[in-house]
Design an enzyme around this catalytic site. Sequence first.
Site, PDB file in Angstrom:
ATOM      1  N   HIS A 155     -55.228  -8.184 -20.473  1.00  0.00           N
ATOM      2  CA  HIS A 155     -54.957  -7.943 -21.898  1.00  0.00           C
ATOM      3  C   HIS A 155     -55.478  -9.067 -22.786  1.00  0.00           C
ATOM      4  O   HIS A 155     -55.560  -8.911 -23.998  1.00  0.00           O
ATOM      5  CB  HIS A 155     -53.448  -7.765 -22.121  1.00  0.00           C
ATOM      6  N   ASP A 353     -58.016 -13.771 -29.621  1.00  0.00           N
ATOM      7  CA  ASP A 353     -57.085 -12.714 -29.232  1.00  0.00           C
ATOM      8  C   ASP A 353     -57.830 -11.706 -28.372  1.00  0.00           C
ATOM      9  O   ASP A 353     -58.995 -11.398 -28.660  1.00  0.00           O
ATOM     10  CB  ASP A 353     -56.545 -12.001 -30.498  1.00  0.00           C
TER      11      ASP A 353
HETATM   12  P1  ADQ Z   1     -49.814  -9.595 -28.263  1.00  0.00           P
HETATM   13  O1  ADQ Z   1     -50.342 -10.975 -28.211  1.00  0.00           O
HETATM   14  O2  ADQ Z   1     -48.348  -9.456 -28.174  1.00  0.00           O
HETATM   15  O3  ADQ Z   1     -50.488  -8.670 -27.150  1.00  0.00           O
HETATM   16  P2  ADQ Z   1     -50.648  -7.575 -30.337  1.00  0.00           P
HETATM   17  O4  ADQ Z   1     -51.787  -6.867 -29.718  1.00  0.00           O
HETATM   18  O5  ADQ Z   1     -50.838  -7.815 -31.785  1.00  0.00           O
HETATM   19  O6  ADQ Z   1     -50.347  -8.996 -29.688  1.00  0.00           O
HETATM   20  O7  ADQ Z   1     -49.361  -6.689 -30.114  1.00  0.00           O
HETATM   21  C1  ADQ Z   1     -48.124  -6.988 -30.714  1.00  0.00           C
HETATM   22  C2  ADQ Z   1     -47.258  -5.729 -30.828  1.00  0.00           C
HETATM   23  O8  ADQ Z   1     -45.911  -6.121 -31.115  1.00  0.00           O
HETATM   24  C3  ADQ Z   1     -47.676  -4.810 -31.962  1.00  0.00           C
HETATM   25  O9  ADQ Z   1     -47.529  -3.476 -31.565  1.00  0.00           O
HETATM   26  C4  ADQ Z   1     -46.693  -5.175 -33.087  1.00  0.00           C
HETATM   27  O10 ADQ Z   1     -46.435  -4.112 -33.979  1.00  0.00           O
HETATM   28  C5  ADQ Z   1     -45.449  -5.527 -32.311  1.00  0.00           C
HETATM   29  N1  ADQ Z   1     -44.634  -6.517 -33.075  1.00  0.00           N
HETATM   30  C6  ADQ Z   1     -45.038  -7.705 -33.539  1.00  0.00           C
HETATM   31  N2  ADQ Z   1     -44.050  -8.320 -34.235  1.00  0.00           N
HETATM   32  C7  ADQ Z   1     -42.988  -7.519 -34.197  1.00  0.00           C
HETATM   33  C8  ADQ Z   1     -41.652  -7.580 -34.733  1.00  0.00           C
HETATM   34  N3  ADQ Z   1     -41.219  -8.587 -35.482  1.00  0.00           N
HETATM   35  N4  ADQ Z   1     -40.829  -6.562 -34.460  1.00  0.00           N
HETATM   36  C9  ADQ Z   1     -41.251  -5.515 -33.722  1.00  0.00           C
HETATM   37  N5  ADQ Z   1     -42.493  -5.391 -33.218  1.00  0.00           N
HETATM   38  C10 ADQ Z   1     -43.352  -6.365 -33.438  1.00  0.00           C
HETATM   39  C11 ADQ Z   1     -51.347  -8.882 -26.017  1.00  0.00           C
HETATM   40  C12 ADQ Z   1     -52.685  -9.544 -26.333  1.00  0.00           C
HETATM   41  C13 ADQ Z   1     -53.417  -8.762 -27.421  1.00  0.00           C
HETATM   42  C14 ADQ Z   1     -53.560  -7.296 -27.000  1.00  0.00           C
HETATM   43  C15 ADQ Z   1     -52.246  -6.726 -26.504  1.00  0.00           C
HETATM   44  C16 ADQ Z   1     -52.420  -5.351 -25.870  1.00  0.00           C
HETATM   45  O11 ADQ Z   1     -52.490 -10.899 -26.732  1.00  0.00           O
HETATM   46  O12 ADQ Z   1     -54.680  -9.326 -27.699  1.00  0.00           O
HETATM   47  O13 ADQ Z   1     -54.013  -6.538 -28.103  1.00  0.00           O
HETATM   48  O14 ADQ Z   1     -51.635  -7.554 -25.526  1.00  0.00           O
HETATM   49  O15 ADQ Z   1     -53.367  -5.376 -24.858  1.00  0.00           O
END
Ligand code: ADQ
Length: 443
Positions: A155, A353
């Site tokens: 990921h 990211d």
């Molecule tokens: P993350 O680093 O966690 O994921 P991201 O891809 O942005 O980052 O996913 C975060 C998820 O959490 C989103 O669906 C967002 O809506 C949710 N979220 C964030 N803050 C929140 C809050 N306060 N309350 C509820 N929900 C919240 C890792 C990798 C990324 C990759 C993903 C998926 O670092 O690059 O895109 O996995 O593969």
Amino acid sequence: MSRLVCVSNRITLPRKTAAPGGLAVGVLAAMRETGGLWFGWSGDLSANPSTQPGLVTRERIDYATIDLTQTQYDRYYRGFCNTTLWPLFHYLTDRFRYDHEWHAGYRDVNRWFAERLVPLLRPDDRLWIHDYHLIPLARELRSLGVRQRIGLFLHIPFPHIEVLRLLPPYEELIRNLTHYDLVGFQTAADEKSFHAGLGGVFPEGAPLVKTGSFPIGIDVDGVIAEASGAMRTEPVKRMIAGLIGRRLMIGVDRLDYSKGLVERFTAYQRFLERHAARRGRLIYLQIAPLSRDDIQAYVTIREALEQATGRTNGRFADTDWTPLRYLNRNFPHGTLMGFMRAAQVGIVTPLRDGMNLVAKEFVASQDPADPGALILSSLAGAARELEGAVIVNPYDLRGVSQAIETALAMPLAERQERHTAMLATLRGNDLRAWYTNFLAALG
Ligand code: ADQ
């Protein structure tokens, strides 16, 4: 049809409130469609963990969880996974630390996972392993006689070989990846880095490893429905009422140094310095739930953000205006999508990211008749797809400050054009395409 077995470090059990994180959303979507077994750590520590996984079944998904000991957690999770691999794979080499015992703990926990998973397997299973925590798992499973197909999806980014070489056991890490039938990456660039690494470790000819890039996407219609539905809910109405007609810029990130929040806060302060006419007219809402808050680097970044918030608000706030609202809270996903829909600017500026689902969610959450503009880091995997965003280098504080002005000043027709193009990309490459394509390639 064969059963799908997903393995990830941490499992989100149905009754627990979902921790933010893109991995869990993706795995759950795939498993809801196919059914199957999801195996991983319960999130609990125990002095004497049982060798038998705890089993729960909900809606065709069997959840099998195991506990870890405090020492395993310290060495494997806090140590090797999140203080060695996480910064290294995100190219943040100044935060990278290595300890021989952490590495031993990483091996040990992967062995521990394998030993507990094997008794649950059936001959026709397909195994889908997730992320950097479990890179050695295929090798451990093979050594215990597992012959089923095993795929890994990473990921996070895969670093260039010259960065990977900072890791003392980098050759072992690359070799471990050759035990998979398929290794999937977020972008073609990550896939290319892996092949460079493979070439470096096996100069006389690398073993054949099937790879592919499978950019993770979102459930576009799901987000659209959540976002428009949330506009009628109390939390979103209250947030909008609190703007008193001012425009809104929103950021949503786990509190992680890779997300570039300190740089973003500084760029915003610079924006307020240079664009006096915008003062009093824009509110920047940053939602950043705490994550990994028992690791020192995360404590330090949290303090830095609190100080930066204080500085910006102390300097620019007025009796009726707070320029920066900074919240360490979790919200239900639908509420977040409603907040995003209410914003005129989405700001996503990670220093690196794998993909970044928040950027994609921001686009899908917008009202097509009057969409907001997205500011997106060139160093996020998502930038390779979302060409309609205002692309910035997150280290270029002046550039980010200018991008905020560009986004705020963007005419409606241009916002619509960019939004339409980005939404079409999201639809062409959604969450279902991600898991369908990966599983088809795994065979
Ligand atoms: P993350 O680093 O966690 O994921 P991201 O891809 O942005 O980052 O996913 C975060 C998820 O959490 C989103 O669906 C967002 O809506 C949710 N979220 C964030 N803050 C929140 C809050 N306060 N309350 C509820 N929900 C919240 C890792 C990798 C990324 C990759 C993903 C998926 O670092 O690059 O895109 O996995 O593969």
